[in-house]
Design a protein around this motif. Structure first.
Motif, PDB file in Angstrom:
ATOM      1  N   ILE A  14       8.880  50.911 -95.921  1.00 65.04           N
ATOM      2  CA  ILE A  14       8.375  49.910 -96.864  1.00 65.04           C
ATOM      3  C   ILE A  14       7.158  49.282 -96.199  1.00 65.04           C
ATOM      4  N   ALA A  46       9.339  53.317-100.182  1.00 67.60           N
ATOM      5  CA  ALA A  46       9.299  52.378-101.305  1.00 67.60           C
ATOM      6  C   ALA A  46       8.616  52.993-102.522  1.00 67.60           C
ATOM      7  N   ARG A  60      18.276  53.330-105.239  1.00 69.61           N
ATOM      8  CA  ARG A  60      18.655  52.375-104.197  1.00 69.61           C
ATOM      9  C   ARG A  60      17.734  52.590-103.012  1.00 69.61           C
ATOM     10  N   MET A  61      17.270  51.504-102.405  1.00 73.31           N
ATOM     11  CA  MET A  61      16.362  51.584-101.257  1.00 73.31           C
ATOM     12  C   MET A  61      17.093  51.144-100.000  1.00 73.31           C
ATOM     13  N   LEU A  75       9.855  43.281-101.414  1.00 76.63           N
ATOM     14  CA  LEU A  75      11.171  43.250-102.055  1.00 76.63           C
ATOM     15  C   LEU A  75      11.047  42.921-103.543  1.00 76.63           C
ATOM     16  N   LEU A  78       9.803  45.990-105.487  1.00 72.78           N
ATOM     17  CA  LEU A  78      10.856  46.983-105.688  1.00 72.78           C
ATOM     18  C   LEU A  78      11.848  46.530-106.757  1.00 72.78           C
ATOM     19  N   GLY A  79      12.221  45.258-106.692  1.00 68.99           N
ATOM     20  CA  GLY A  79      13.128  44.723-107.692  1.00 68.99           C
ATOM     21  C   GLY A  79      12.543  44.801-109.090  1.00 68.99           C
ATOM     22  N   VAL A  83      14.620  48.822-108.652  1.00 69.99           N
ATOM     23  CA  VAL A  83      15.284  49.390-107.476  1.00 69.99           C
ATOM     24  C   VAL A  83      16.315  48.409-106.927  1.00 69.99           C
ATOM     25  N   ASP A  84      17.481  48.916-106.556  1.00 72.40           N
ATOM     26  CA  ASP A  84      18.508  48.121-105.879  1.00 72.40           C
ATOM     27  C   ASP A  84      18.076  47.938-104.422  1.00 72.40           C
ATOM     28  N   THR A  85      17.836  46.698-104.011  1.00 71.89           N
ATOM     29  CA  THR A  85      17.339  46.419-102.660  1.00 71.89           C
ATOM     30  C   THR A  85      18.406  45.778-101.767  1.00 71.89           C
ATOM     31  N   SER A  86      19.656  45.868-102.164  1.00 70.75           N
ATOM     32  CA  SER A  86      20.710  45.192-101.396  1.00 70.75           C
ATOM     33  C   SER A  86      20.880  45.783 -99.996  1.00 70.75           C
ATOM     34  N   VAL A  88      18.245  46.732 -98.104  1.00 73.83           N
ATOM     35  CA  VAL A  88      17.009  46.526 -97.341  1.00 73.83           C
ATOM     36  C   VAL A  88      17.255  45.378 -96.366  1.00 73.83           C
TER      37      VAL A  88
END
Length: 288
Positions: A14, A46, A60-61, A75, A78-79, A83-86, A88
């Protein structure tokens, strides 16, 4: 084509892209003035995650950013792409940064400062059997090897930047994606089970253990920026193959997505749903 949303987990970089757009690229030791500077979200990981989400996949990242305003912006971007950034991780190291010079024809020179990407860990990260795991080489090779070991399902490596790859990694790869320069720089790919190679304006091809088994022509487009085009191609090819398309059709769809990305100045361009590109390529094929 299977319309179920394919689950794609991207393990990768990223970055904050600092882009200088100039009339031409400088030669060694040369200073060029009159460029225009811009900042935007980037990083191969990313970019691929954002493209997968915009094309309709469940993305998902898994990555790392710095605990700074730039990290939060990455972040947020991406959101916003879906994208699921949980997974990261936010670290004390600075955000990874790419210094990019782009000329009027869209060609580029890139220097990457890894920052937080160099400290990515997969501790506590798990992958389900239904997930396609997509990696690149802008994070440490040990992380890629661990992702390959942990992945239970389809495992894809975008082998960029090019480097020598351990035999055990290539043996685990269900698919490797490279451009023609990377294919030439990694001789071991001639023995890989499945390799997709992009040739810019000449289209793309699929090889099984060095034997060409499919190819697809490129889509003509005015070039604005090539930085995110390969990443969009990677995401589209993975989704197309996992949706059940054959090699030639999947390459055609990915070429169309890559062409759309080339025409956009952003490294994380807005894209249509994958099905629209499939319809576009099918219509073009019928017209030939």
């Amino acid at each position: 084509m299977n319309t179920t949303r394919t689950a794609v987990t991207v393990v990768g970089s990223i970055n904050l892209d600092l882009i200088a757009t100039s009339e031409r690229l400088p030669t060694a030791g040369e200073t060029i003035g009159g460029a225009v500077l811009s900042e935007q979200p980037g990083g191969k990981g990313a970019n691929q995650a954002a493209a997968a989400a915009r094309l309709g996949g469940r993305a998902r990242m898994v990555g790392a950013v710095g605990r700074d305003s730039a990290g939060q912006r990455m972040l947020d971007a991406l959101g916003a792409a879906g994208v699921d950034t949980s997974d990261v991780t936010v670290l004390t190291e600075p955000i990874g940064t790419a210094l990019i010079v782009v000329d009027r024809d869209g060609e580029n020179q890139i220097v990457v400062c890894p920052g937080a990407n160099a400290h990515l860990s997969l501790d506590g990260v798990e992958f389900g059997p239904e997930e396609t795991v997509l990696c690149q080489l802008e994070v440490g090779l040990p992380v890629v090897l661990e992702a390959a070991r942990k992945a239970q399902g389809f495992f894809v490596l975008n082998a960029a930047p090019a480097m020598d790859l351990p035999a055990k990694l290539l043996q685990r790869c269900d698919l490797v994606i490279v451009n023609e320069s990377e294919y030439a720089l990694i001789p071991a790919l001639a023995e890989a089970k499945l390799v997709a190679v992009t040739y810019g304006g000449e289209g793309s091809a699929m090889f099984e253990q060095g034997r060409k088994v499919a190819e697809a022509p490129s889509v003509a487009v005015e070039v604005a920026n090539t930085v995110g085009a390969g990443d969009a191609f990677c995401a589209a090819l993975v989704l197309a193959l996992r949706s059940g398309l054959d090699y030639a059709a999947a390459l055609s769809v990915a070429n169309a997505v890559g062409a759309d990305a080339v025409g956009d100045p952003s490294s994380q361009p807005d894209l249509a749903q994958l099905g629209q590109y499939l319809e576009q390529t099918a219509s073009a094929s019928d017209a030939r």
